[in-house]
Design a protein around this motif. Structure first.
Motif, PDB file in Angstrom:
ATOM      1  N   GLU A  52       0.922 -15.943  11.891  1.00 31.71           N
ATOM      2  CA  GLU A  52       1.090 -16.883  10.776  1.00 31.71           C
ATOM      3  C   GLU A  52       1.207 -16.141   9.440  1.00 31.71           C
ATOM      4  O   GLU A  52       1.960 -16.552   8.557  1.00 31.71           O
ATOM      5  N   LEU A  53       0.444 -15.076   9.301  1.00 33.93           N
ATOM      6  CA  LEU A  53       0.407 -14.307   8.059  1.00 33.93           C
ATOM      7  C   LEU A  53       0.734 -12.836   8.349  1.00 33.93           C
ATOM      8  O   LEU A  53      -0.140 -11.971   8.287  1.00 33.93           O
ATOM      9  N   PRO A  54       1.985 -12.535   8.672  1.00 34.66           N
ATOM     10  CA  PRO A  54       2.339 -11.170   9.076  1.00 34.66           C
ATOM     11  C   PRO A  54       2.238 -10.175   7.915  1.00 34.66           C
ATOM     12  O   PRO A  54       2.286 -10.548   6.744  1.00 34.66           O
ATOM     13  N   SER A  55       2.104  -8.920   8.281  1.00 33.16           N
ATOM     14  CA  SER A  55       2.014  -7.831   7.299  1.00 33.16           C
ATOM     15  C   SER A  55       3.197  -6.882   7.390  1.00 33.16           C
ATOM     16  O   SER A  55       3.205  -5.837   6.738  1.00 33.16           O
ATOM     17  N   ASP A  56       4.206  -7.231   8.184  1.00 31.71           N
ATOM     18  CA  ASP A  56       5.324  -6.314   8.411  1.00 31.71           C
ATOM     19  C   ASP A  56       6.169  -6.068   7.168  1.00 31.71           C
ATOM     20  O   ASP A  56       6.942  -5.112   7.129  1.00 31.71           O
ATOM     21  N   ASP A  57       5.985  -6.876   6.122  1.00 28.84           N
ATOM     22  CA  ASP A  57       6.724  -6.652   4.882  1.00 28.84           C
ATOM     23  C   ASP A  57       6.021  -5.675   3.941  1.00 28.84           C
ATOM     24  O   ASP A  57       6.522  -5.384   2.852  1.00 28.84           O
ATOM     25  N   LEU A  58       4.896  -5.124   4.357  1.00 29.51           N
ATOM     26  CA  LEU A  58       4.156  -4.181   3.514  1.00 29.51           C
ATOM     27  C   LEU A  58       4.700  -2.766   3.701  1.00 29.51           C
ATOM     28  O   LEU A  58       3.976  -1.815   3.992  1.00 29.51           O
ATOM     29  N   THR A  59       6.004  -2.658   3.542  1.00 26.25           N
ATOM     30  CA  THR A  59       6.713  -1.390   3.651  1.00 26.25           C
ATOM     31  C   THR A  59       7.967  -1.463   2.783  1.00 26.25           C
ATOM     32  O   THR A  59       8.412  -2.561   2.418  1.00 26.25           O
ATOM     33  N   THR A  60       8.520  -0.327   2.454  1.00 27.57           N
ATOM     34  CA  THR A  60       9.724  -0.267   1.622  1.00 27.57           C
ATOM     35  C   THR A  60      10.835  -1.100   2.237  1.00 27.57           C
ATOM     36  O   THR A  60      11.018  -1.040   3.445  1.00 27.57           O
ATOM     37  N   PRO A  61      11.547  -1.904   1.487  1.00 24.60           N
ATOM     38  CA  PRO A  61      11.525  -2.038   0.036  1.00 24.60           C
ATOM     39  C   PRO A  61      10.668  -3.191  -0.477  1.00 24.60           C
ATOM     40  O   PRO A  61      10.548  -3.378  -1.677  1.00 24.60           O
ATOM     41  N   SER A  62      10.051  -3.971   0.392  1.00 25.81           N
ATOM     42  CA  SER A  62       9.362  -5.187  -0.044  1.00 25.81           C
ATOM     43  C   SER A  62       7.896  -4.986  -0.422  1.00 25.81           C
ATOM     44  O   SER A  62       7.298  -5.863  -1.048  1.00 25.81           O
ATOM     45  N   GLY A  63       7.307  -3.857  -0.047  1.00 28.77           N
ATOM     46  CA  GLY A  63       5.903  -3.650  -0.364  1.00 28.77           C
ATOM     47  C   GLY A  63       5.411  -2.310   0.114  1.00 28.77           C
ATOM     48  O   GLY A  63       6.205  -1.417   0.412  1.00 28.77           O
ATOM     49  N   LEU A  64       4.093  -2.186   0.185  1.00 21.46           N
ATOM     50  CA  LEU A  64       3.482  -0.967   0.696  1.00 21.46           C
ATOM     51  C   LEU A  64       2.103  -1.291   1.247  1.00 21.46           C
ATOM     52  O   LEU A  64       1.490  -2.293   0.899  1.00 21.46           O
ATOM     53  N   LEU A  65       1.646  -0.426   2.122  1.00 18.11           N
ATOM     54  CA  LEU A  65       0.311  -0.532   2.689  1.00 18.11           C
ATOM     55  C   LEU A  65      -0.372   0.818   2.522  1.00 18.11           C
ATOM     56  O   LEU A  65       0.198   1.853   2.874  1.00 18.11           O
ATOM     57  N   LEU A  66      -1.566   0.793   1.958  1.00 23.50           N
ATOM     58  CA  LEU A  66      -2.377   2.000   1.837  1.00 23.50           C
ATOM     59  C   LEU A  66      -3.515   1.931   2.838  1.00 23.50           C
ATOM     60  O   LEU A  66      -4.129   0.875   3.018  1.00 23.50           O
ATOM     61  N   VAL A  67      -3.774   3.042   3.471  1.00 24.33           N
ATOM     62  CA  VAL A  67      -4.889   3.180   4.405  1.00 24.33           C
ATOM     63  C   VAL A  67      -5.886   4.125   3.761  1.00 24.33           C
ATOM     64  O   VAL A  67      -5.497   5.153   3.190  1.00 24.33           O
ATOM     65  N   ALA A  68      -7.168   3.782   3.836  1.00 24.74           N
ATOM     66  CA  ALA A  68      -8.219   4.613   3.242  1.00 24.74           C
ATOM     67  C   ALA A  68      -9.048   5.274   4.332  1.00 24.74           C
ATOM     68  O   ALA A  68      -9.332   4.663   5.374  1.00 24.74           O
ATOM     69  N   HIS A  69      -9.411   6.514   4.064  1.00 24.43           N
ATOM     70  CA  HIS A  69     -10.341   7.255   4.918  1.00 24.43           C
ATOM     71  C   HIS A  69     -11.553   7.633   4.075  1.00 24.43           C
ATOM     72  O   HIS A  69     -11.420   7.927   2.884  1.00 24.43           O
ATOM     73  N   ARG A  70     -12.699   7.614   4.690  1.00 22.56           N
ATOM     74  CA  ARG A  70     -13.918   8.122   4.066  1.00 22.56           C
ATOM     75  C   ARG A  70     -14.293   9.350   4.874  1.00 22.56           C
ATOM     76  O   ARG A  70     -14.726   9.234   6.019  1.00 22.56           O
ATOM     77  N   GLY A  71     -14.063  10.500   4.283  1.00 23.83           N
ATOM     78  CA  GLY A  71     -14.157  11.723   5.059  1.00 23.83           C
ATOM     79  C   GLY A  71     -13.037  11.697   6.077  1.00 23.83           C
ATOM     80  O   GLY A  71     -11.872  11.490   5.735  1.00 23.83           O
ATOM     81  N   THR A  72     -13.385  11.843   7.346  1.00 22.52           N
ATOM     82  CA  THR A  72     -12.368  11.796   8.397  1.00 22.52           C
ATOM     83  C   THR A  72     -12.272  10.426   9.065  1.00 22.52           C
ATOM     84  O   THR A  72     -11.446  10.213   9.936  1.00 22.52           O
TER      85      THR A  72
END
Length: 174
Positions: A52-72
């Motif tokens: 219902e709420l896809p995230s596939d548009d979080l990539t160029t050119p429509s968006g971006l997705l950042l992933v965070a790491h804490r240490g490894t």
């Protein structure tokens, strides 16, 4: 006496279909479903919410997705969807075991930097009433409540932050 260093937060861009991103987005959506219904997720419910709420548009050119790491350790994510002159913040998530360690602030700073670099003059977002921790995070980091700019069954509060130093791309197209 041994003093241990606190793990450092890092962020990097990711495709939404990368295995780490898929895992984080599923955990995010599971939490959204559980909190919304105030019960464990039913079989298939998270898959239905992801559809219902896809995230596939979080990539160029429509968006971006950042992933965070804490240490490894894989620790969280946040996405932006590009709009004319501004960016919409979405999918802000920190895994429970990493909450309270500054990851939300790190992700907000990282998406704001990305939005500025892309020429956005502001970031907007909508969120639900029950996500009180998220609303508090946004308020602490300079996001102000604004009138509704979107509609949806889960949009109950709207926020905006003006980005200093951003080029107002939207002014050229208004």
């Amino acid at each position: 006496m041994t003093i241990s260093a606190r793990p450092t937060w890092t962020t990097s861009s990711s495709r939404p279909d990368h295995p780490d991103a898929v895992l984080l987005l599923r955990e995010y959506m599971t939490e959204m479903v559980v909190r919304y219904h105030r019960r464990p997720a039913l079989p298939g419910e998270v898959d239905a919410a992801l559809a219902e709420l896809p995230s596939d548009d979080l990539t160029t050119p429509s968006g971006l997705l950042l992933v965070a790491h804490r240490g490894t350790e894989l620790a969280g994510c946040a996405g932006l969807r590009w709009q004319p002159g501004w960016a919409e913040l979405t999918r802000v998530f920190i895994r429970p075991e990493h909450r309270g360690a500054g990851g939300g602030a790190v992700l907000l700073a990282a998406v704001e930097e990305q939005a500025r670099a892309a020429g956005a003059d502001r970031i907007r977002l909508d969120t639900r009433h029950d996500l009180v921790e998220a609303r508090a995070l946004y308020a602490r980091h300079g996001y102000a409540e604004i009138p509704a700019y979107s509609r949806g069954p889960y949009a109950e509060h709207w926020f905006e932050k003006r980005l200093s130093g951003a080029v107002d791309v939207g002014a050229r197209t208004r």
